[in-house]
Enzyme design. Structure first.
Site, PDB file in Angstrom:
ATOM      1  N   ASP A   1      19.491   3.116  -6.558  1.00 16.28           N
ATOM      2  CA  ASP A   1      17.707   3.343  -6.586  1.00 16.28           C
ATOM      3  C   ASP A   1      17.609   2.543  -4.483  1.00 16.28           C
ATOM      4  OD1 ASP A   1      15.039   2.569  -7.013  1.00 16.28           O
ATOM      5  OD2 ASP A   1      15.693  -0.278  -6.983  1.00 16.28           O
TER       6      ASP A   1
ATOM      7  N   GLU B   1       9.866   6.084 -14.774  1.00 14.60           N
ATOM      8  CA  GLU B   1      10.422   4.986 -14.046  1.00 14.60           C
ATOM      9  C   GLU B   1       9.626   3.941 -14.884  1.00 14.60           C
ATOM     10  OE1 GLU B   1      11.307   3.397 -10.045  1.00 14.60           O
ATOM     11  OE2 GLU B   1       9.414   2.601 -10.690  1.00 14.60           O
TER      12      GLU B   1
ATOM     13  N   TRP C   1       9.565  -4.310   5.386  1.00 12.57           N
ATOM     14  CA  TRP C   1       9.303  -3.751   4.023  1.00 12.57           C
ATOM     15  C   TRP C   1       8.498  -2.582   4.416  1.00 12.57           C
ATOM     16  CZ3 TRP C   1       4.525  -1.037   1.650  1.00 12.57           C
ATOM     17  CH2 TRP C   1       4.786  -0.279   1.232  1.00 12.57           C
TER      18      TRP C   1
ATOM     19  N   SER D   1       3.730   8.435  -1.991  1.00 18.32           N
ATOM     20  CA  SER D   1       3.870   9.169  -0.890  1.00 18.32           C
ATOM     21  C   SER D   1       3.118  11.257  -1.873  1.00 18.32           C
ATOM     22  CB  SER D   1       5.585   9.503  -1.268  1.00 18.32           C
ATOM     23  OG  SER D   1       5.993   9.530  -2.656  1.00 18.32           O
TER      24      SER D   1
ATOM     25  N   HIS E   1      -0.748   2.774  -0.798  1.00 16.39           N
ATOM     26  CA  HIS E   1      -0.058   2.104  -1.845  1.00 16.39           C
ATOM     27  C   HIS E   1      -0.786   1.040  -2.709  1.00 16.39           C
ATOM     28  CE1 HIS E   1       3.571  -0.456  -3.813  1.00 16.39           C
ATOM     29  NE2 HIS E   1       4.392   0.323  -3.028  1.00 16.39           N
TER      30      HIS E   1
ATOM     31  N   ARG F   1       9.551  -8.594  -2.756  1.00 21.15           N
ATOM     32  CA  ARG F   1      10.477  -7.537  -2.544  1.00 21.15           C
ATOM     33  C   ARG F   1      11.570  -8.520  -2.671  1.00 21.15           C
ATOM     34  NH1 ARG F   1       8.059  -4.396  -3.789  1.00 21.15           N
ATOM     35  NH2 ARG F   1       7.393  -2.209  -2.541  1.00 21.15           N
TER      36      ARG F   1
ATOM     37  N   ASN G   1       5.934   7.468  -7.332  1.00 24.66           N
ATOM     38  CA  ASN G   1       4.690   6.729  -7.852  1.00 24.66           C
ATOM     39  C   ASN G   1       3.446   7.277  -8.352  1.00 24.66           C
ATOM     40  OD1 ASN G   1       6.996   4.775  -7.317  1.00 24.66           O
ATOM     41  ND2 ASN G   1       5.861   3.509  -5.899  1.00 24.66           N
TER      42      ASN G   1
HETATM   43  O1  SFD Z   1       7.364   1.543  -4.476  1.00 25.29           O
HETATM   44  C1  SFD Z   1       2.170   8.940  14.963  1.00 25.29           C
HETATM   45  N1  SFD Z   1       6.208   4.681  -0.595  1.00 25.29           N
HETATM   46  C2  SFD Z   1       6.286   5.114  -2.003  1.00 25.29           C
HETATM   47  N2  SFD Z   1       5.500   5.933  -3.132  1.00 25.29           N
HETATM   48  C3  SFD Z   1       5.859   6.748  -3.355  1.00 25.29           C
HETATM   49  O2  SFD Z   1       5.771   7.239  -4.022  1.00 25.29           O
HETATM   50  N3  SFD Z   1       7.365   6.418  -4.094  1.00 25.29           N
HETATM   51  C4  SFD Z   1       8.538   5.026  -3.927  1.00 25.29           C
HETATM   52  O3  SFD Z   1       9.269   4.815  -4.561  1.00 25.29           O
HETATM   53  C5  SFD Z   1       8.167   4.277  -2.714  1.00 25.29           C
HETATM   54  N4  SFD Z   1       7.994   2.960  -2.240  1.00 25.29           N
HETATM   55  C6  SFD Z   1       8.173   3.392  -1.229  1.00 25.29           C
HETATM   56  C7  SFD Z   1       7.002   3.544  -0.133  1.00 25.29           C
HETATM   57  C8  SFD Z   1       6.165   3.325   0.801  1.00 25.29           C
HETATM   58  C9  SFD Z   1       7.820   2.318   2.062  1.00 25.29           C
HETATM   59  C10 SFD Z   1       7.258   2.208   3.163  1.00 25.29           C
HETATM   60  C11 SFD Z   1       8.673   1.796   0.557  1.00 25.29           C
HETATM   61  C12 SFD Z   1       8.962   2.261  -0.373  1.00 25.29           C
HETATM   62  C13 SFD Z   1       9.840   0.922   1.965  1.00 25.29           C
HETATM   63  C14 SFD Z   1       4.563   4.476   0.135  1.00 25.29           C
HETATM   64  C15 SFD Z   1       5.145   6.310   0.259  1.00 25.29           C
HETATM   65  O4  SFD Z   1       5.577   6.352   1.359  1.00 25.29           O
HETATM   66  C16 SFD Z   1       3.116   6.366   1.808  1.00 25.29           C
HETATM   67  O5  SFD Z   1       2.106   5.853   0.235  1.00 25.29           O
HETATM   68  C17 SFD Z   1       3.281   7.210   1.903  1.00 25.29           C
HETATM   69  O6  SFD Z   1       4.580   7.979   2.977  1.00 25.29           O
HETATM   70  C18 SFD Z   1       2.013   7.597   2.849  1.00 25.29           C
HETATM   71  O7  SFD Z   1       1.907   9.194   3.580  1.00 25.29           O
HETATM   72  P1  SFD Z   1       1.112   8.998   4.923  1.00 25.29           P
HETATM   73  O8  SFD Z   1       1.164  10.215   5.492  1.00 25.29           O
HETATM   74  O9  SFD Z   1       0.115   7.956   5.205  1.00 25.29           O
HETATM   75  O10 SFD Z   1       2.098   7.448   5.749  1.00 25.29           O
HETATM   76  P2  SFD Z   1       3.636   8.088   6.684  1.00 25.29           P
HETATM   77  O11 SFD Z   1       4.487   8.891   5.833  1.00 25.29           O
HETATM   78  O12 SFD Z   1       4.036   7.028   6.842  1.00 25.29           O
HETATM   79  O13 SFD Z   1       3.448   9.193   8.106  1.00 25.29           O
HETATM   80  C19 SFD Z   1       2.498   8.574   9.163  1.00 25.29           C
HETATM   81  C20 SFD Z   1       3.281   9.768  10.036  1.00 25.29           C
HETATM   82  O14 SFD Z   1       2.424   9.266  11.320  1.00 25.29           O
HETATM   83  C21 SFD Z   1       3.161   9.441  12.788  1.00 25.29           C
HETATM   84  N5  SFD Z   1       2.705   8.360  13.287  1.00 25.29           N
HETATM   85  N6  SFD Z   1       1.808  10.234  15.157  1.00 25.29           N
HETATM   86  C22 SFD Z   1       1.418  10.574  16.684  1.00 25.29           C
HETATM   87  N7  SFD Z   1       0.838   9.293  17.437  1.00 25.29           N
HETATM   88  C23 SFD Z   1       0.342   7.582  16.295  1.00 25.29           C
HETATM   89  N8  SFD Z   1       0.463   6.788  17.470  1.00 25.29           N
HETATM   90  C24 SFD Z   1       1.319   8.678  15.396  1.00 25.29           C
HETATM   91  N9  SFD Z   1       1.856   6.573  14.354  1.00 25.29           N
HETATM   92  C25 SFD Z   1       2.343   6.741  13.360  1.00 25.29           C
HETATM   93  C26 SFD Z   1       4.408   9.335  12.213  1.00 25.29           C
HETATM   94  O15 SFD Z   1       5.640   9.686  12.498  1.00 25.29           O
HETATM   95  C27 SFD Z   1       4.287   9.767  10.788  1.00 25.29           C
HETATM   96  O16 SFD Z   1       4.764  11.020  10.720  1.00 25.29           O
HETATM   97  S1  SFD Z   1       8.085   1.095  -3.291  1.00 25.29           S
HETATM   98  O17 SFD Z   1       8.278   0.239  -2.966  1.00 25.29           O
HETATM   99  O18 SFD Z   1       6.460   1.333  -2.918  1.00 25.29           O
HETATM  100  P1  AMP Z   2       6.583  -1.432  -6.159  1.00 27.12           P
HETATM  101  O1  AMP Z   2       9.121  -1.269  -5.780  1.00 27.12           O
HETATM  102  O2  AMP Z   2       7.256  -2.757  -6.118  1.00 27.12           O
HETATM  103  O3  AMP Z   2       6.547  -0.549  -5.167  1.00 27.12           O
HETATM  104  O4  AMP Z   2       6.507  -0.531  -7.055  1.00 27.12           O
HETATM  105  C1  AMP Z   2       6.457   0.826  -7.489  1.00 27.12           C
HETATM  106  C2  AMP Z   2       5.907   1.496  -8.694  1.00 27.12           C
HETATM  107  O5  AMP Z   2       5.559   0.570  -9.670  1.00 27.12           O
HETATM  108  C3  AMP Z   2       4.303   1.138  -8.235  1.00 27.12           C
HETATM  109  O6  AMP Z   2       3.327   2.019  -8.890  1.00 27.12           O
HETATM  110  C4  AMP Z   2       4.072  -0.374  -8.757  1.00 27.12           C
HETATM  111  O7  AMP Z   2       2.547  -0.994  -8.498  1.00 27.12           O
HETATM  112  C5  AMP Z   2       4.394  -0.739  -9.990  1.00 27.12           C
HETATM  113  N1  AMP Z   2       5.285  -1.727 -10.812  1.00 27.12           N
HETATM  114  C6  AMP Z   2       5.934  -3.061  -9.688  1.00 27.12           C
HETATM  115  N2  AMP Z   2       6.154  -3.743 -10.520  1.00 27.12           N
HETATM  116  C7  AMP Z   2       5.744  -3.518 -11.533  1.00 27.12           C
HETATM  117  C8  AMP Z   2       5.101  -4.246 -12.850  1.00 27.12           C
HETATM  118  N3  AMP Z   2       6.001  -6.031 -12.672  1.00 27.12           N
HETATM  119  N4  AMP Z   2       4.580  -4.490 -13.681  1.00 27.12           N
HETATM  120  C9  AMP Z   2       3.811  -2.940 -13.295  1.00 27.12           C
HETATM  121  N5  AMP Z   2       3.443  -2.496 -12.058  1.00 27.12           N
HETATM  122  C10 AMP Z   2       4.429  -2.745 -11.640  1.00 27.12           C
END
Ligand code: SFD
Ligand code: AMP
Length: 634
Positions: A349, A126, A216, A433, A386, A247, A62
């Site tokens: 997806d 995207e 989520w 990510s 996010h 969602r 993203n």
């Molecule tokens: O679109 C301990 N995210 C998405 N990012 C993208 O780039 N593209 C996408 O398509 C993304 N989508 C998405 C995303 C997140 C989720 C939940 C879904 C879909 C369903 C966001 C990214 O995933 C997010 O920004 C990053 O992962 C953040 O990285 P970070 O490192 O801050 O968090 P992490 O990866 O979740 O890792 C956490 C770690 O900590 C560990 N942990 N370890 C030891 N002791 C403890 N007490 C701990 N508590 C946690 C975990 O095990 C893990 O290793 S979209 O749908 O939005």
């Molecule tokens: P999401 O699947 O909602 O996590 O969105 C993935 C990425 O698309 C994120 O960067 C969002 O900010 C962006 N996004 C989702 N929906 C929209 C929308 N309707 N308009 C603009 N950006 C969007």
């Protein structure tokens, strides 16, 4: 407790977490550590290959700025993020991540992540900032690079970190326990990087009964970063900026690909498109109501207004979008081919990142090319990476940050030696990510520099460690002592099990802090009542009981959630306005107040007094400010 061995590990840099940010930190720190003879150790509560939010994989990257292509500038990205967060953003942090994120994405590709390419070999976007990937194994690829860089001897998996060790005002390490063996771990370090993700299940989820736990955000990220940084005495920021994603209903399938790639509309039960019919509402939230893209919370808000008026369900018009795109492909043969392609992409997806949504489609006979699917606003999550912004208040990069935002090392919290990245660091949303990995790299490099500049190992008071060990393992002894007191192990006058504790927390947050059941609405009296109930809950945390190691982890996860909850409630209370309708609405202060509240609302828990302190911090710009009419250009 007697049969718990204490294992001591002494290192220089301790990376907590094994997710995107931690993996980035591992790769970069390993490089600088070798040059400087610094030891780096990483601890994850799970197995890095599939830990954190990316466990299931993702279908998009993203954040990709594409600086070399010359289409976007750093300022473009900073403007986008500031607008999306209704003006509340640390521009220095966002720009620092944005200028490094492309190189991180190129590393992912080098390590084997398949990024979609078009016929000319260019990345398939995207949206403006998002790239499509075949990302089922995204986390495995990223973890492999981190493991190779550090070596497995320096990685501890399945160790749950509970809290920090301090040497006065300085961080000195962390304590935790194995979730597989009776071992208590004491990690002593010169610098600690907290990257343990954000928090889910602080609020009551929509899912209940047999679907309980489905959310989520991944159920295993439970607020450990927030707890760790708060307990160390770090200043926190944007604790009020929760994220509510819209969602696919009940299995939380993401919408980004549908809105951006498939150009789908969302309509209510009467075929009205709320983004069109509710447009006049955006006037009330200017200047941000006028920007493009419309901020995520305002997009939510327009849909919520329909729902509150009884115009639901809200549908993602998948069938219409697929039909339009396939027809646009050309003659009937081409259109049919395109239709097949789109069908496959739609399923992939979800299969790439939210498998349960594909299962729900299959279970409910949904063929997206034929039938719309319901979408809904999810319960609130804490995810600084996010479209939320909660996390620690960290130092910006020396070359970009104004002096008020810089106190030495990039990504260092206000506590010496404590670094944060990804969901753990605040006010730098939209890193996702890729940006989390990039920020991890920045933090990892800075933390190694800190270790070189501060070569003395901090002091760890072993008497204090013994006290912590007793406190952390107490739920096991409590269960053993009292388990005979009732016939149902979940109900006992002498203890509370973590699941019951979590239900209590979620009910408080849901009803008093603006969760799903209260339509995301709250107010000062509600928040104050919620705080009172949180205090009782906190008192009862001394009565948590665990029937084994796994449940012991559940106990501490919920203590972590409770601290995240308190920081949130206090900050929502402090900010006397409504700035992010669609995330939460303060009924007693229903308007945005640019004069008094165009600022950060920060908080700190004082480890010496146990008191909370709330403070405002200024928004400082690193680029000239756009005038209102220029905001429209985004
Ligand atoms: O679109 C301990 N995210 C998405 N990012 C993208 O780039 N593209 C996408 O398509 C993304 N989508 C998405 C995303 C997140 C989720 C939940 C879904 C879909 C369903 C966001 C990214 O995933 C997010 O920004 C990053 O992962 C953040 O990285 P970070 O490192 O801050 O968090 P992490 O990866 O979740 O890792 C956490 C770690 O900590 C560990 N942990 N370890 C030891 N002791 C403890 N007490 C701990 N508590 C946690 C975990 O095990 C893990 O290793 S979209 O749908 O939005
Ligand atoms: P999401 O699947 O909602 O996590 O969105 C993935 C990425 O698309 C994120 O960067 C969002 O900010 C962006 N996004 C989702 N929906 C929209 C929308 N309707 N308009 C603009 N950006 C969007």
């Amino acid at each position: 407790m007697a049969n718990f061995e204490t294992i001591e590990v002494t290192t220089d840099l301790l990376i907590l977490g094994g997710g995107m940010a931690a993996c980035g930190a591992a790769v970069e720190a390993a490089y600088w550590a070798k040059k400087n003879n610094v030891k780096v150790t990483l601890v994850d509560k799970a197995a890095m290959d599939r830990s954190g939010a990316v466990a299931m994989g993702l279908s998009a990257i993203n954040q990709y700025v594409g600086l070399k292509d010359g289409k976007n500038t750093l300022k473009d990205y900073v403007d986008y993020v500031r607008n999306d967060l209704m003006g509340i953003t640390r521009e220095d942090l966002v720009a620092n991540i944005a200028r490094h994120v492309d190189s991180t994405v190129h590393l992912f590709e080098k390590w084997g992540l398949p990024i979609w390419k078009d016929e000319q070999g260019n990345y398939v976007h995207e949206g403006r900032w998002q790239l499509m990937i075949n990302g089922e194994s995204y986390k495995v690829v990223v973890a492999e690079a981190a493991k190779n860089a550090l070596g497995m001897d320096n990685i501890y998996e399945r160790i749950f970190i509970v809290g920090p060790l301090m040497d006065g005002e300085k961080v000195a390490g962390a304590v935790g326990f194995s979730v597989r063996e009776n071992k208590f771990y004491v990690f002593k370090a010169k610098a600690v990087l907290a990257a343990m993700g954000g928090a889910v299940h602080v609020f009551k989820p929509r899912s209940s009964g047999e679907g309980l736990g489905r959310a989520w955000y991944p159920p295993w990220n439970s607020g450990s970063s927030a707890y760790f940084t708060l307990k160390a005495g770090a200043e926190m920021t944007c604790q009020e900026v929760r994220f509510i994603p819209v969602r696919f209903k009940d299995a939380y399938g993401p919408v980004g690909a549908w809105f951006l790639l498939f150009k789908s509309r969302a309509t209510n039960a009467f075929d009205e498109e709320y983004m069109v019919t509710r447009r006049p509402e955006l006037e009330n939230w200017k200047p941000y109501g006028g920007v493009k893209p419309i901020p995520a919370n305002l997009r939510n808000w327009l849909g919520m207004l329909d729902v509150m008026e009884g115009k639901g369900p809200i549908y993602m018009r998948t069938e219409e979008a697929i039909q339009k795109l396939s027809e646009a492909a050309g003659d009937p043969k081409e259109a049919k081919k395109k239709l097949k392609e789109l069908e496959a992409e739609a399923w992939e997806d979800f299969l790439d990142m939210t498998i349960s949504q594909a299962i729900l489609w299959a279970a409910t006979n949904v063929q997206p090319e034929e039938k719309s699917s319901e979408i809904a606003a999810a319960e609130p999550y804490f995810i600084g990476s996010h479209s939320g912004a909660s996390g620690a208040w960290v130092s910006g990069p020396a070359d970009l940050a104004p002096p008020e935002y810089n106190w030495g090392y990039a990504c260092m919290a206000t506590v010496k030696g404590l670094f944060c990245a990804g969901d753990a660091s605040g006010a730098s949303s939209h890193k996702f990510s890729s940006g989390s990995h990039a920020e991890g790299r920045i933090a990892g490099k800075a933390a190694v520099a800190y270790c070189v500049d501060n070569p003395q190992q901090p002091n760890v008071d072993m008497a204090k460690v013994e006290e912590l060990k007793k406190e952390i393992l107490a739920p096991l002894d409590r269960y053993e002592e009292f388990k005979g007191g009732s016939s149902d192990p979940d109900i006992n006058p002498n203890y509370i099990k973590p699941k019951m504790f979590m239900f209590r927390l979620q009910k408080i947050m849901d009803e008093y802090a603006g969760g799903v059941s209260s339509q995301f609405k709250t107010s000062k009296p509600l928040l104050n009542k919620g705080l009172e109930l949180l205090k009782f809950l906190s008192e009862d945390s001394d009565k948590l009981a665990a029937d084994g190691l796994h449940e012991l982890m559940r106990c501490w996860e919920n203590v972590h959630r409770m601290w995240q909850a308190e920081a949130h409630v206090r900050t929502v209370l402090f900010r006397e306005e409504t700035r992010w309708p669609g995330y939460y609405f303060r009924a007693d202060t229903p308007k945005m107040n640019q004069n008094d509240w165009l600022c950060f609302a920060n908080c700190r828990w004082d480890p010496n007094t146990g008191e909370w302190e709330m403070m405002k911090r200024p928004i400082l710009h690193i680029y000239p400010q756009p005038q209102d009419h220029e905001l429209l250009g985004g």
